[in-house]
Enzyme design. Structure first.
Site, PDB file in Angstrom:
ATOM      1  CD  GLU A  84      -8.830  -0.980   0.031  1.00 51.54           C
ATOM      2  OE1 GLU A  84      -7.785  -1.091  -0.650  1.00 51.54           O
ATOM      3  OE2 GLU A  84      -8.842  -1.142   1.254  1.00 51.54           O
ATOM      4  N   GLY A 128      -4.336  -4.322   5.523  1.00 50.27           N
ATOM      5  CA  GLY A 128      -3.433  -4.029   6.632  1.00 50.27           C
ATOM      6  C   GLY A 128      -3.849  -2.760   7.343  1.00 50.27           C
ATOM      7  CE  LYS A 147      -4.141   3.683   1.945  1.00 47.26           C
ATOM      8  NZ  LYS A 147      -5.443   3.236   2.476  1.00 47.26           N
ATOM      9  CE  LYS A 185      -4.661  -0.028   0.088  1.00 47.04           C
ATOM     10  NZ  LYS A 185      -5.430  -0.838   1.047  1.00 47.04           N
ATOM     11  CE  LYS A 214      -7.756  -2.424   6.038  1.00 49.18           C
ATOM     12  NZ  LYS A 214      -7.942  -0.957   6.053  1.00 49.18           N
ATOM     13  CG  ASP A 253      -7.760   2.216   0.008  1.00 47.84           C
ATOM     14  OD1 ASP A 253      -8.947   2.621   0.021  1.00 47.84           O
ATOM     15  OD2 ASP A 253      -7.209   1.716   1.010  1.00 47.84           O
ATOM     16  CG  ASP A 270     -10.890  -1.075   4.132  1.00 42.30           C
ATOM     17  OD1 ASP A 270     -11.277  -1.524   5.213  1.00 42.30           O
ATOM     18  OD2 ASP A 270      -9.774  -0.500   4.014  1.00 42.30           O
ATOM     19  CB  SER A 318      -0.898  -0.034   1.243  1.00 45.48           C
ATOM     20  OG  SER A 318      -1.670   1.138   1.326  1.00 45.48           O
TER      21      SER A 318
HETATM   22  O1  OSB Z   1      -7.532   1.668   3.976  1.00 45.04           O
HETATM   23  O2  OSB Z   1      -6.325  -0.033   3.838  1.00 45.04           O
HETATM   24  C1  OSB Z   1      -6.547   1.057   4.346  1.00 45.04           C
HETATM   25  C2  OSB Z   1      -3.691   2.060   6.683  1.00 45.04           C
HETATM   26  C3  OSB Z   1      -4.392   2.615   7.726  1.00 45.04           C
HETATM   27  C4  OSB Z   1      -5.765   2.688   7.645  1.00 45.04           C
HETATM   28  C5  OSB Z   1      -6.432   2.203   6.523  1.00 45.04           C
HETATM   29  C6  OSB Z   1      -5.727   1.630   5.478  1.00 45.04           C
HETATM   30  C7  OSB Z   1      -4.333   1.584   5.546  1.00 45.04           C
HETATM   31  C8  OSB Z   1      -3.478   1.066   4.480  1.00 45.04           C
HETATM   32  C9  OSB Z   1      -2.099   0.607   4.847  1.00 45.04           C
HETATM   33  O3  OSB Z   1      -3.802   1.027   3.320  1.00 45.04           O
HETATM   34  C10 OSB Z   1      -2.015  -0.868   4.778  1.00 45.04           C
HETATM   35  C11 OSB Z   1      -0.746  -1.386   5.383  1.00 45.04           C
HETATM   36  O4  OSB Z   1       0.303  -1.250   4.750  1.00 45.04           O
HETATM   37  O5  OSB Z   1      -0.807  -1.952   6.484  1.00 45.04           O
HETATM   38 MG    MG Z   2      -8.583   0.563   2.523  1.00 42.03          MG
END
Ligand code: OSB
Ligand code: MG
Length: 369
Positions: free
Chosen positions: A214, A291, A164, A162, A263, A189, A239, A136
């Site tokens: 996402e 994650g 953001k 992924k 998750k 995402d 999510d 991510s």
């Molecule tokens: O939306 O998946 C998410 C981190 C914190 C809160 C939400 C998200 C995330 C990540 C990081 O995308 C995922 C990771 O590397 O653990």
């Molecule tokens: Mg997410």
């Protein structure tokens, strides 16, 4: 099994890299670590995946501490428990607070597996010995730097990237990545940063062959997501909107998504996560493990659940050195081959707690006996 005492720790670990999302900018990860000591002399480990502020869901580490201390821990101490699923049933009356519940439930699963001398993966019914891993990538407005980072992630072997996104940072970086790296496994995402007014943007993104988008819309929505999914070829992955197997069923039946990010914390623990996995498998919906920038403890739980059959898409389960100079488990989690993690076969989560590292990051702790 019987738990005789529980240690709850709040830790704060510096992230190796600043992580920016549509929800904000992070430099540190604050979280709770729970150690459940069994009368067997073995201990189970659990991690709370809540953040320090309620920006992802309404929980925080402090609300989780309150729920654990007031409602969960007192009802568990010195009681005989045959299977961790009893925990889920016992606390079904508590509405929400999924991450608080998952903290203790995860420790129960670890202890259960250790007492049975099987891996957590085996206890959950996982068959896979290796899992493919994705990454991510936080918002990076300096596009040449973003391209360098992605080059490095691809060289490290990550199987899925992924990005953001947020309004003002979406089409342009996706366009740039596709131009430079071609047809790599790429997704985006949004963490709920858009509304249906952004339909033209999603129509434009639809041309880039993303694996999925996402959580584009509101964090509790499954109605507008359905409308958006009907307009797009790109699969929508939910999510934030999914907190239980019932949420998953409704989203699937409405057609609000084609993929689900599971998750463990967000859905209240491993047992509920497994139920969502099983439902999705039945309904032909692929899942992957999301994650929350976990320490090695939560990460080890994520690896175990990802060994289940229907986790067919690489998750956000990067190795320890993606996040931490020094993780709190030993050994640290690392690739067995590029982009691949081995599922531990040792009892429980398969990693030892490194108490020296725990002390180094400690903010506060309390023992319940
Ligand atoms: O939306 O998946 C998410 C981190 C914190 C809160 C939400 C998200 C995330 C990540 C990081 O995308 C995922 C990771 O590397 O653990
Ligand atoms: Mg997410």
């Amino acid at each position: 099994m019987r738990i005789t005492n529980i240690d709850l720790f709040k830790l704060k670990m510096p992230l190796k890299e600043i992580f920016e999302t549509s929800m904000g900018v992070e430099t540190h990860r604050e979280f709770l670590l729970l150690v459940a000591h069994g009368d067997s002399g073995l201990m189970g480990l659990g991690e709370c995946t809540a953040m320090d502020i309620p920006c992802y869901n309404y929980e925080t580490n402090d609300t989780a501490w309150h729920i654990l201390e007031t409602y969960l821990i007192p009802e568990i101490l010195n009681k005989e428990i045959n299977h961790p699923k009893e925990f889920t049933e016992q606390f079904a009356w508590i509405r929400g607070h999924e991450m608080a519940k998952a903290t203790l439930e995860g420790a129960l699963w670890d202890l259960y597996a250790k007492e049975k001398r099987i891996s957590l993966s085996a206890a959950l019914g996982g068959k896979r010995k290796k899992i493919d891993v994705g990454i991510s990538i936080g918002i990076e407005k300096n596009l040449p730097k973003l391209m360098e980072d992605i080059q490095r992630y691809l060289e490290q072997g990550y199987m899925r990237l992924k990005l953001k996104i947020k309004p003002g940072y979406d089409l342009e970086p996706i366009e740039a990545i596709r131009r430079k790296f071609g047809d790599i496994p790429l997704m985006a995402d949004a963490n709920s940063a858009y509304t249906m007014e952004d339909l033209p943007l999603f129509k434009a993104l639809d041309d880039y062959g993303l694996l999925m988008i996402e959580q584009p819309l509101a964090y509790h929505d499954i109605i507008d997501h359905r409308k958006l999914q009907n307009e797009l070829a790109t699969p929508i992955c939910l999510d934030e909107s999914i907190h239980s197997v019932e949420d998953a069923r409704k989203a699937i039946e409405l057609g609000s998504c084609k993929i689900i990010n599971i998750k463990v914390g967000r859905v209240g623990g491993l047992y509920e996560a497994k139920k969502i996995h099983d439902l999705c498998e039945e309904r032909g919906i692929p899942v992957w493990c999301g994650g929350m920038q976990e320490s090695g403890v939560g990460r080890a739980h994520n690896i175990a659940i990802t060994s289940l059959n229907n986790f067919t898409i690489p998750g956000d389960t990067s190795p320890s050195d993606r996040y931490w100079e020094r993780d709190i488990i030993s050994p640290a989690i690392s690739f067995s081959e590029p982009g691949v993690l081995s599922v531990p076969e040792a009892p429980g989560i398969g990693y030892e707690l490194d108490y020296d590292a725990v002390r180094r990051y400690l903010v506060e702790s309390k023992r319940y006996a």
